[in-house]
Design a protein around this motif. Sequence first.
Motif, PDB file in Angstrom:
ATOM      1  N   GLU A 253       0.823  -1.217   0.000  1.00 38.27           N
ATOM      2  CA  GLU A 253       0.000   0.000   0.000  1.00 38.27           C
ATOM      3  C   GLU A 253       0.853   1.262   0.000  1.00 38.27           C
ATOM      4  O   GLU A 253       0.345   2.354   0.271  1.00 38.27           O
ATOM      5  N   ALA A 254       2.142   1.121  -0.308  1.00 34.19           N
ATOM      6  CA  ALA A 254       3.069   2.248  -0.168  1.00 34.19           C
ATOM      7  C   ALA A 254       2.659   3.442  -1.020  1.00 34.19           C
ATOM      8  O   ALA A 254       2.574   4.577  -0.533  1.00 34.19           O
ATOM      9  N   LEU A 255       2.409   3.225  -2.294  1.00 37.48           N
ATOM     10  CA  LEU A 255       2.104   4.350  -3.180  1.00 37.48           C
ATOM     11  C   LEU A 255       0.798   5.034  -2.777  1.00 37.48           C
ATOM     12  O   LEU A 255       0.710   6.269  -2.742  1.00 37.48           O
ATOM     13  N   GLU A 256      -0.203   4.236  -2.463  1.00 37.36           N
ATOM     14  CA  GLU A 256      -1.497   4.812  -2.076  1.00 37.36           C
ATOM     15  C   GLU A 256      -1.370   5.632  -0.800  1.00 37.36           C
ATOM     16  O   GLU A 256      -1.863   6.770  -0.713  1.00 37.36           O
ATOM     17  N   ARG A 257      -0.707   5.071   0.198  1.00 36.36           N
ATOM     18  CA  ARG A 257      -0.607   5.766   1.489  1.00 36.36           C
ATOM     19  C   ARG A 257       0.278   7.011   1.391  1.00 36.36           C
ATOM     20  O   ARG A 257      -0.059   8.069   1.943  1.00 36.36           O
ATOM     21  N   MET A 258       1.414   6.895   0.723  1.00 37.59           N
ATOM     22  CA  MET A 258       2.314   8.045   0.618  1.00 37.59           C
ATOM     23  C   MET A 258       1.670   9.171  -0.183  1.00 37.59           C
ATOM     24  O   MET A 258       1.786  10.352   0.167  1.00 37.59           O
ATOM     25  N   TYR A 259       0.980   8.825  -1.260  1.00 34.33           N
ATOM     26  CA  TYR A 259       0.315   9.846  -2.071  1.00 34.33           C
ATOM     27  C   TYR A 259      -0.768  10.557  -1.250  1.00 34.33           C
ATOM     28  O   TYR A 259      -0.839  11.800  -1.224  1.00 34.33           O
ATOM     29  N   ALA A 260      -1.605   9.780  -0.568  1.00 38.96           N
ATOM     30  CA  ALA A 260      -2.682  10.388   0.222  1.00 38.96           C
ATOM     31  C   ALA A 260      -2.120  11.256   1.339  1.00 38.96           C
ATOM     32  O   ALA A 260      -2.646  12.340   1.628  1.00 38.96           O
ATOM     33  N   TYR A 261      -1.039  10.800   1.956  1.00 32.36           N
ATOM     34  CA  TYR A 261      -0.427  11.553   3.049  1.00 32.36           C
ATOM     35  C   TYR A 261       0.191  12.854   2.525  1.00 32.36           C
ATOM     36  O   TYR A 261       0.072  13.918   3.154  1.00 32.36           O
ATOM     37  N   GLY A 262       0.822  12.776   1.365  1.00 25.46           N
ATOM     38  CA  GLY A 262       1.394  13.978   0.769  1.00 25.46           C
ATOM     39  C   GLY A 262       0.330  14.989   0.381  1.00 25.46           C
ATOM     40  O   GLY A 262       0.470  16.194   0.643  1.00 25.46           O
ATOM     41  N   ARG A 263      -0.752  14.513  -0.216  1.00 26.02           N
ATOM     42  CA  ARG A 263      -1.845  15.417  -0.590  1.00 26.02           C
ATOM     43  C   ARG A 263      -2.484  16.041   0.648  1.00 26.02           C
ATOM     44  O   ARG A 263      -2.782  17.244   0.664  1.00 26.02           O
ATOM     45  N   ALA A 264      -2.708  15.223   1.673  1.00 20.99           N
ATOM     46  CA  ALA A 264      -3.380  15.721   2.874  1.00 20.99           C
ATOM     47  C   ALA A 264      -2.566  16.809   3.566  1.00 20.99           C
ATOM     48  O   ALA A 264      -3.126  17.707   4.197  1.00 20.99           O
ATOM     49  N   ASN A 265      -1.236  16.745   3.432  1.00 21.07           N
ATOM     50  CA  ASN A 265      -0.373  17.692   4.136  1.00 21.07           C
ATOM     51  C   ASN A 265       0.328  18.667   3.199  1.00 21.07           C
ATOM     52  O   ASN A 265       1.248  19.375   3.623  1.00 21.07           O
ATOM     53  N   ASP A 266      -0.125  18.701   1.932  1.00 23.33           N
ATOM     54  CA  ASP A 266       0.418  19.644   0.953  1.00 23.33           C
ATOM     55  C   ASP A 266       1.948  19.594   0.929  1.00 23.33           C
ATOM     56  O   ASP A 266       2.636  20.614   0.972  1.00 23.33           O
ATOM     57  N   ALA A 267       2.487  18.369   0.863  1.00 22.54           N
ATOM     58  CA  ALA A 267       3.930  18.162   0.969  1.00 22.54           C
ATOM     59  C   ALA A 267       4.594  18.156  -0.403  1.00 22.54           C
ATOM     60  O   ALA A 267       4.078  17.564  -1.357  1.00 22.54           O
ATOM     61  N   ASP A 268       5.743  18.803  -0.487  1.00 19.39           N
ATOM     62  CA  ASP A 268       6.572  18.711  -1.693  1.00 19.39           C
ATOM     63  C   ASP A 268       7.371  17.419  -1.715  1.00 19.39           C
ATOM     64  O   ASP A 268       7.727  16.921  -2.778  1.00 19.39           O
ATOM     65  N   VAL A 269       7.686  16.894  -0.535  1.00 14.77           N
ATOM     66  CA  VAL A 269       8.440  15.644  -0.401  1.00 14.77           C
ATOM     67  C   VAL A 269       7.729  14.764   0.618  1.00 14.77           C
ATOM     68  O   VAL A 269       7.311  15.244   1.673  1.00 14.77           O
ATOM     69  N   VAL A 270       7.594  13.462   0.291  1.00 19.44           N
ATOM     70  CA  VAL A 270       6.991  12.497   1.204  1.00 19.44           C
ATOM     71  C   VAL A 270       8.025  11.404   1.473  1.00 19.44           C
ATOM     72  O   VAL A 270       8.516  10.766   0.540  1.00 19.44           O
ATOM     73  N   VAL A 271       8.353  11.219   2.743  1.00 17.88           N
ATOM     74  CA  VAL A 271       9.324  10.208   3.156  1.00 17.88           C
ATOM     75  C   VAL A 271       8.568   9.065   3.812  1.00 17.88           C
ATOM     76  O   VAL A 271       7.923   9.260   4.846  1.00 17.88           O
TER      77      VAL A 271
END
Length: 671
Positions: free
Chosen positions: A101-119
């Motif tokens: 679920e890495a891509l789904e979770r990282m993408y959603a987390y980045g969108r939710a927090n308006d992140a330029d980089v997601v680690v």
Amino acid sequence: MTVKVSVVIAVYNPGKYFEDCVTGLLRQSLTPDEFEVWFVDDGSTDETPARLDALAAEHPHFHVVHQESSGWSGRPRNTGIDAARGEYVMFADHDDWLGDEALERMYAYGRANDADVVVGKMAGIGRPVPQELFRVNRPRVTVETAPLIDSLTPHKMFRRAFLAEHGMRFKEGRRRLEDHVFVVEAYLRAKSVAVLSDYLCYYHITRDDGSNAGFQRFDPVGYFKNLREALDVVEDLTEPGPVRDQLFSRWLRNEMVERLRGQRLLKLPEDYAEELYGEIRAVITERFGPGVFDRVAPTQRVVAGLIAADRYADVRALAEWEAGIRPTGRLTSLTWENGSLALGFSAEYEVDGAPMTYRREGGHDLLGLPLSEEAREALAAQDISLAAPVDRSDVDLVVRHREQATQYYLPLTSERHRTGIGADGDGYGDGHGDSAFRQEITARAVLDPETAAAGGPLPAGLWDLHLRIKSCGWSKETRLGAVRSDGVEATRLPALTGEPRRLVLPYWTDGPGNLSLDIDQRTGKLEREAGELMDWAEAGADNGTLRLPLPLHLGSAAGAPLQLRFERKNVGKYPAEATTDGRTLTAALPLERLTGKRWAVRIGIPSPERGEVRWTRLPVDVVVDAQGRARVIDRHTPPAKPATRAPARPPRPLWRRVAGRMRRALAGGRR
């Protein structure tokens, strides 16, 4: 549909390791129209090009670019950036893999927090990965508010518009640390970075043959020339002061000082070690001031000071002493409390088998390092003291999946204790007067199998317990359990936890005897453990009722019915429902079916993952005689011999035996 994520993978002769990478991509929870994969073949000379073309033909969201070999990862990654159409770009290596679920979770987390980089959280299989960064989720952080600088590999998500806005690309050609240059620039330019720590996103592996590019011995001159480029980025994007010093300290610590400590230095050929030392010293004296030194741990500061003073012999002598440092732990208690496993333990460092000691002089705690007088003077000239902040020493206990390397920190409380050391090594006093002293840390941790995985249940599998001691710049790890107090074994019970119920079995590993957990019956150890842990002499049967010790801790399920079964090969299996008072199982015997036979006794343990009950044989059998009387015996007791025998037939008289021989002889002659 808009592509959410473009995964870019530079590929060059990956061999067998590539299949795990591909499998991880095919298992992604994002649908194929939500993400794409760009494999950039950098001139592979094996069967890889044909394999990539076949994948692209079979999976429309997989794409391949073939290009001439560039010698390193920078150019193929840039090719992937140029081809990508996703909102975010994720970089992966061809011998690593992604969580399902890495891509789904990282993408959603980045969108939710308006992140330029997601680690995303990483696991190292045979190689180190950052630990402190992934303790908790960090939705909106910068290099000033979180230890982002600890993670400089490119295996992250970057907003594609962010990369385009700043024209960010990897440096190309055969070179080192191009990922450091790229990632540190991204951190410093990003308005926000999101760190996702409650799901394991990326598995970073070590090849069996040790052929990972990052593990190859490097040319010190070229390596530190490339490292200076990362330092240049920091200087371009920060002002002189604490932030820059803190960032610089990462390279001083990881890429310089730690290469010249302990076995890591001693294992190098002498001529190579001296060349490496010379290049490290050049960077330290050119670029790092006291503010950088102040931001590394005390022992690292000592090594840095010796390097700056050009004391190579002292650096090597200190490495030889540090090579003898070992973390030790003792398991003092292990009990189930309200469905959680409570662990008590103590920990300290040893040097060459004896407790590590510190010095107490003039009201100050000092490191007990074996330094020459000249080395001490060189350090003093740089205002580098031997102060030992032992009051900040601490421990962590982590539970780590044996195959996948997923790990979680356990909540714990700890206390530091110091004991004075006499000239003969005996302890005396409290260690606060001027003297040598040792430090021991005692702790109590709690492992709830249903919440230990970042608030969720630990997945089925084998989980090992690892103890990490942190003190004065040493951070070393050891297993827990091989050394343990006498009373631990009596309370080491398997337990049924969660809903639906599943078995959690604490056990000692073969050989060293370290503590591990078997969750949901991945081994066949329950049968052996039940025999070793319980006093089966208490088992018995009377008036048609069976009583057995309970070989499980039930927690909140105490009093719930358990399944028993009586079995005999080629005869049948007869169930019974047992109740428990928390210590003893009680079940009615189906005597009409068991009379006259000996029966094996099995207990039914639920296995949620398999969706079935698994039957474990208990170390006792039930024998029911012809009159319906039952008794319990050890399962290894051989079957009883018959109580009576038929009388032996008397021997034939001698004349009958002689007559028989004569008849047989005459009959033979007639033939």
